[in-house]
Design an enzyme around this catalytic site. Structure first.
Site, PDB file in Angstrom:
ATOM      1  CE  LYS A 209      -5.381   1.419  -3.788  1.00  0.00           C
ATOM      2  NZ  LYS A 209      -5.754   0.011  -3.734  1.00  0.00           N
TER       3      LYS A 209
HETATM    4  C1  LIG Z   1       0.554   1.445  -5.464  1.00  0.00           C
HETATM    5  C2  LIG Z   1      -0.549   0.901  -6.320  1.00  0.00           C
HETATM    6  N1  LIG Z   1      -0.530   1.157  -7.626  1.00  0.00           N
HETATM    7  C3  LIG Z   1      -1.506   0.715  -8.449  1.00  0.00           C
HETATM    8  C4  LIG Z   1      -2.565  -0.018  -7.956  1.00  0.00           C
HETATM    9  C5  LIG Z   1      -3.579  -0.563  -8.920  1.00  0.00           C
HETATM   10  O1  LIG Z   1      -4.864  -0.094  -8.694  1.00  0.00           O
HETATM   11  P1  LIG Z   1      -6.122  -0.990  -9.098  1.00  0.00           P
HETATM   12  O2  LIG Z   1      -6.304  -2.015  -8.039  1.00  0.00           O
HETATM   13  O3  LIG Z   1      -7.244  -0.011  -9.141  1.00  0.00           O
HETATM   14  O4  LIG Z   1      -5.852  -1.600 -10.421  1.00  0.00           O
HETATM   15  C6  LIG Z   1      -2.638  -0.284  -6.588  1.00  0.00           C
HETATM   16  C7  LIG Z   1      -3.761  -1.048  -6.050  1.00  0.00           C
HETATM   17  O5  LIG Z   1      -3.863  -1.394  -4.908  1.00  0.00           O
HETATM   18  C8  LIG Z   1      -1.606   0.171  -5.746  1.00  0.00           C
HETATM   19  O6  LIG Z   1      -1.604  -0.093  -4.435  1.00  0.00           O
END
Ligand SMILES: Cc1ncc(COP(=O)(O)O)c(C=O)c1O
Length: 431
Positions: A209
Site C-alpha cells: 500500500k
Molecule cells: C480494497 C481493499 N480493501 C481491504 C483490503 C484489506 O487490507 P489488508 O490486506 O490490510 O487486510 C485490501 C487489501 O489489499 C484492499 O485492496
C-alpha cells in the site's frame, strides 16, 4: 549497403519494434524499490526497542493515530491489525451482525466482502459505474431492503466512489456508509479527506500500500461513541484508557491490535507521504491528459469533486474495437514487456472470484437460507465483468517516477502502431 550500415538499420528497426515482437528491451520504468525507507525508521524503531513499550497503546501509536486521522480530516483514528479487520470492526461497531445485509461493490479485493461474511452478515454485491469502476449509487439504492444495515464503498484504481450520492442515499435511508480507503490514503473528495465522509473509514497498511508498515490497519470516525467502540473491539472488549463515556460497558471481542514497531515505521513513512501523494496526483493528471490523446485507450472519468488522488493502482481502459483483433490480454502482456513493470487486470468480480468462495467454508453454513444468501453467484455484475475484460492496471510506483508517465504513453502509442503484427503474433501463439 555496407554490413555496418545494414546492422545500424536493423538496430534502429529493432529499437522501434515492441519487445514482444523482438524489439530491443528498454530500461524498465519505475525501478525504485517499494516499500522504501523514508529516513527516521531506524531511529524510531530503536526508541521502541529501548523503551520496552513493544505492544499496544504506546506513545508512537497515539502520535500516529492523531496525525493520520487529522491528515484524512477525521476527528478520531485507531490503529488495528490490518485493513480486513478494520472493516470487520467498523461493521461490528455499527452492531451489524447475523443475517444483516451489507451492500458492497462487486468489484473490489475480496476483503471488503469477506469482512461482512466473517461476522455472519450477508454481503450483497452491487455493480459499478463504467466511468470510475467504483460502486454505482443507483445499484446500491436498488439493492436496499429492510435488512440492509450498512453500505461499504471502495475507492479504487485512481477513482473515488461518488460520495455525494452515496452519502445522500445512506442518509435518506438511515443506513451508515463505510469507506474502504485501502487504496486511497491521501485522496480527497471536494478537498476533504477520504475516510472522513462516511460514518467510518478503513485503511490498510499492508506491504504494497502507499502508506505501509508491512501490515497494519486504521479506522477513522468523527463519532466519539464509535471511537470508544472500535477501541474496545480491537482490545478484547476493554475500555479505552482516558475514555469519558459514562455508558461504556465491557463487550465481547478479541485481539485486533497493532504493535508499537509498526507505528514507528508508519510515523517515519508519514514524513514523506504528502510529497509522494502530491507527485502521484500530478502524474495521474499528466497520464490522464496523454491517454485522452492516444488511440486505443481511454482514461477513467475524472469528476470535479475528486480534488486529489493518490491511488494504490492506476487504471485505464483498453478499447478493443481500435486494435484490429489484439486482445486486452495480449495488450497487457505487450505493455508489461515494454515497461518492465507489472501490468494487470482489475480485480476479478466477486461473483466468480477464486478467492471469494463462501461455500468452501463450513462455518458459513449457519442455515440453508444463509448458505443461499451468501452465494455470490446469485448476483449479476455486467459492468464489473466488462471492467475485468477491458481494465488495465499499473502499480502506484509508476506514478512516483515522472519519466514513467511519458514512457507509458510512448509505449501505448508504439503498440498501437504495431497492432496488426501484435494481433497476428497473438493469433499464431494461440494456434
Ligand atoms: C480494497 C481493499 N480493501 C481491504 C483490503 C484489506 O487490507 P489488508 O490486506 O490490510 O487486510 C485490501 C487489501 O489489499 C484492499 O485492496
Amino acid at each position: 549497403m555496407t554490413s555496418t550500415e545494414h546492422a545500424a538499420k536493423q538496430d534502429t528497426a529493432s529499437a522501434a519494434l515492441p519487445v514482444v515482437l523482438g524489439g530491443r528491451p528498454r530500461p524498465a520504468v519505475a525501478t525504485a524499490p517499494w516499500p522504501a525507507p523514508a529516513g527516521r525508521e531506524m531511529e524510531l524503531l530503536g526508541r521502541v526497542v529501548s523503551s520496552g513499550e513493544w505492544g499496544f497503546d504506546g506513545p508512537l501509536e497515539a502520535e500516529f493515530e492523531r496525525k493520520f486521522a487529522s491528515y484524512q480530516d477525521a476527528e478520531y483514528g485507531l490503529c488495528v491489525a490490518n485493513g480486513t479487520v478494520a472493516l470487520q470492526l467498523a461493521l461490528e461497531a455499527l452492531d451489524v451482525g447475523a443475517g444483516d445485509e451489507v451492500i458492497v461493490p462487486g468489484l473490489t479485493w475480496q476483503a471488503t466482502a469477506a469482512a461482512a461474511l466473517d461476522i455472519n452478515a450477508v454481503p450483497v454485491l452491487a455493480d459499478i459505474e463504467p466511468g470510475t469502476y467504483c460502486v454505482d449509487p443507483a445499484d446500491v439504492e436498488r439493492l436496499i431492503t429492510p435488512s440492509t444495515r450498512a453500505i461499504i464503498v471502495v475507492h479504487l484504481y485512481g477513482s473515488l466512489a461518488d460520495l455525494d450520492r452515496i452519502c445522500e442515499i445512506g442518509a435518506r435511508h438511515g443506513i451508515p456508509v463505510i469507506e474502504d480507503c485501502a487504496h486511497a490514503h491521501g485522496s480527497r473528495w471536494r478537498d476533504r479527506g477520504a475516510g472522513s465522509w462516511g460514518t467510518l473509514g478503513c485503511f490498510s497498511f499492508q506491504l504494497f500500500k502507499t502508506l505501509t508498515a508491512g501490515e497494519g490497519g486504521f479506522v477513522t470516525t468523527n463519532d466519539p461513541k464509535l471511537r470508544e467502540q472500535i477501541y474496545s473491539l480491537r482490545n478484547c472488549g476493554r475500555r479505552r484508557p482516558g475514555s469519558l463515556d459514562q455508558h461504556w460497558r465491557p463487550i465481547q471481542s478479541g485481539n485486533y491490535r497493532m504493535t508499537e514497531f509498526q507505528s514507528a515505521v508508519l510515523l517515519a513513512q508519514l514524513d514523506v507521504f504528502d510529497d509522494q501523494a502530491s507527485q502521484r496526483d500530478r502524474n495521474v493528471a499528466r497520464l490522464e491528459a496523454r491517454l485522452t490523446t492516444l488511440p486505443g485507450v481511454a482514461p477513467m472519468d475524472h469528476p470535479p469533486q475528486r480534488t486529489r488522488i493518490s491511488p494504490y493502482e492506476f487504471a485505464f481502459k483498453f478499447c478493443p474495437q481500435e486494435w484490429d483483433g489484439l486482445s486486452a490480454g495480449g495488450f497487457r502482456v505487450a505493455l508489461e514487456a515494454e515497461l518492465g513493470v507489472e501490468v494487470s487486470t482489475v480485480n476479478e468480480p466477486l461473483n466468480g472470484a477464486p478467492l471469494y468462495q463462501p461455500h468452501t467454508k463450513r462455518r458459513h453454513r449457519l442455515s440453508a437460507a444463509h448458505w443461499d444468501a451468501v452465494n455470490p453467484a446469485r448476483f449479476e455484475l455486467p459492468v464489473a465483468m466488462r471492467a475485468y475484460r477491458e481494465g488495465v492496471l499499473l502499480p502506484h510506483k509508476v506514478l512516483l517516477d515522472d519519466d514513467a508517465v511519458v514512457a507509458v504513453a510512448d509505449a501505448i502509442a508504439r503498440l498501437h502502431e504495431h497492432r496488426h503484427a501484435l494481433a497476428r503474433a497473438e493469433l499464431d501463439a494461440d494456434v
